[in-house]
Motif scaffolding. Sequence first.
Motif, mmCIF file in Angstrom:
data_model
loop_
_atom_site.group_PDB
_atom_site.id
_atom_site.type_symbol
_atom_site.label_atom_id
_atom_site.label_comp_id
_atom_site.label_asym_id
_atom_site.label_seq_id
_atom_site.Cartn_x
_atom_site.Cartn_y
_atom_site.Cartn_z
ATOM 1 N N GLU A 163 18.792 63.719 -51.117
ATOM 2 C CA GLU A 163 19.461 63.643 -49.809
ATOM 3 C C GLU A 163 18.213 63.638 -48.792
ATOM 4 O OE1 GLU A 163 23.472 63.331 -49.647
ATOM 5 O OE2 GLU A 163 23.634 65.428 -49.309
ATOM 6 N N HIS A 182 31.693 62.138 -53.434
ATOM 7 C CA HIS A 182 30.847 63.343 -53.099
ATOM 8 C C HIS A 182 31.649 64.571 -52.807
ATOM 9 C CE1 HIS A 182 27.355 65.485 -51.913
ATOM 10 N NE2 HIS A 182 27.860 65.720 -50.458
ATOM 11 N N ARG A 188 26.980 55.116 -48.275
ATOM 12 C CA ARG A 188 27.751 56.481 -48.232
ATOM 13 C C ARG A 188 28.887 56.389 -47.044
ATOM 14 N NH1 ARG A 188 26.475 62.817 -48.626
ATOM 15 N NH2 ARG A 188 26.668 62.717 -46.369
ATOM 16 N N GLU A 239 33.250 63.478 -44.294
ATOM 17 C CA GLU A 239 32.089 64.275 -44.173
ATOM 18 C C GLU A 239 31.011 63.890 -43.152
ATOM 19 O OE1 GLU A 239 29.985 65.349 -47.711
ATOM 20 O OE2 GLU A 239 28.164 66.081 -46.800
ATOM 21 N N HIS A 286 32.613 68.662 -51.926
ATOM 22 C CA HIS A 286 32.495 69.742 -51.142
ATOM 23 C C HIS A 286 33.718 70.648 -51.552
ATOM 24 C CE1 HIS A 286 28.748 69.325 -48.441
ATOM 25 N NE2 HIS A 286 29.081 68.248 -48.847
HETATM 26 MG MG MG Z 1 27.389 66.704 -48.625
#
Ligand code: MG
Length: 280
Positions: free
Chosen positions: A142, A46, A221, A225, A48
């Motif tokens: 999410e 994932h 996950r 982060e 960013h």
């Molecule tokens: Mg995120």
Amino acid sequence: MSKIIITAALTGSLPTKKHTKHIPITPDEIAESAYRCYNAGASIVHLHARDACGKPTSEPAVFAEIVEKVREKAPMLIINISTGGRGRGQEERGSALYLKPELASLTTGSVNFPDAVYANPPQLIEFLAGEMQKYNVKPECEIFDSAMIPSAVELEKKGIISAPLYFNFVMGLKNAIPAGEKYLLRFIEDIPAGSLWGVSGVGKHQLEMNALGIKYGGNVRTGLEDNLYYEKGVLATNEMLVERVVALANQYGRTPANPDEARDILSLRRIDSKYGKDTN
Ligand code: MG
């Protein structure tokens, strides 16, 4: 043994090098971290993006460089890009979807974060979901609070997102849904039959929620982060956190799905990452 899909959330929007030297910020650092997490057992990263000063950005050129470098370094990995970004406009938040990652995050409601509102009004959610549909990107919904589940189901009823829905429960963030077994069980009960789910725990809740996700047959996950520490006082790397999930999963008789197994489980399209073209 049942397979588990492990997502590594490598960078997020908040941690900086002042918090931990292990946070990957530049496209090269992110690609290297992605590769190490793949070797440790992750099948999804994932992502960013950060600008040259390390600040969060939705700039498509930065995302393009990150995606290209990750695909060069670990072509088999599934890429999930963030469409988050507090305070950014809808065009901006969806501006990297043209890169056609196989997955992208879609927060299906607004929520309080520790110090601000994370605003996701209905028209923004529908816009982002529509963009994902246009580029054949599967949303990872999410879920920061209970009402976000029926909102995601509503999008499916409208034909903007497709079953099987895929949920990531983000738990333990201050002001949003707390971490804990009873909240997780409620989420699992609330999602439509046949949906897929994973769980993230924020900060000190990461390990607890990872373990519960494994125990209840979901996916997990992990990554910097959500949490910077391996244990109290010991800073983690992304791959250390992935290795920890693999070891825990093994205790429950579960093994990591490789990326192609994860694609099958999540009903993802396949891409030929070398050329960026769909193969089915
Ligand atoms: Mg995120």
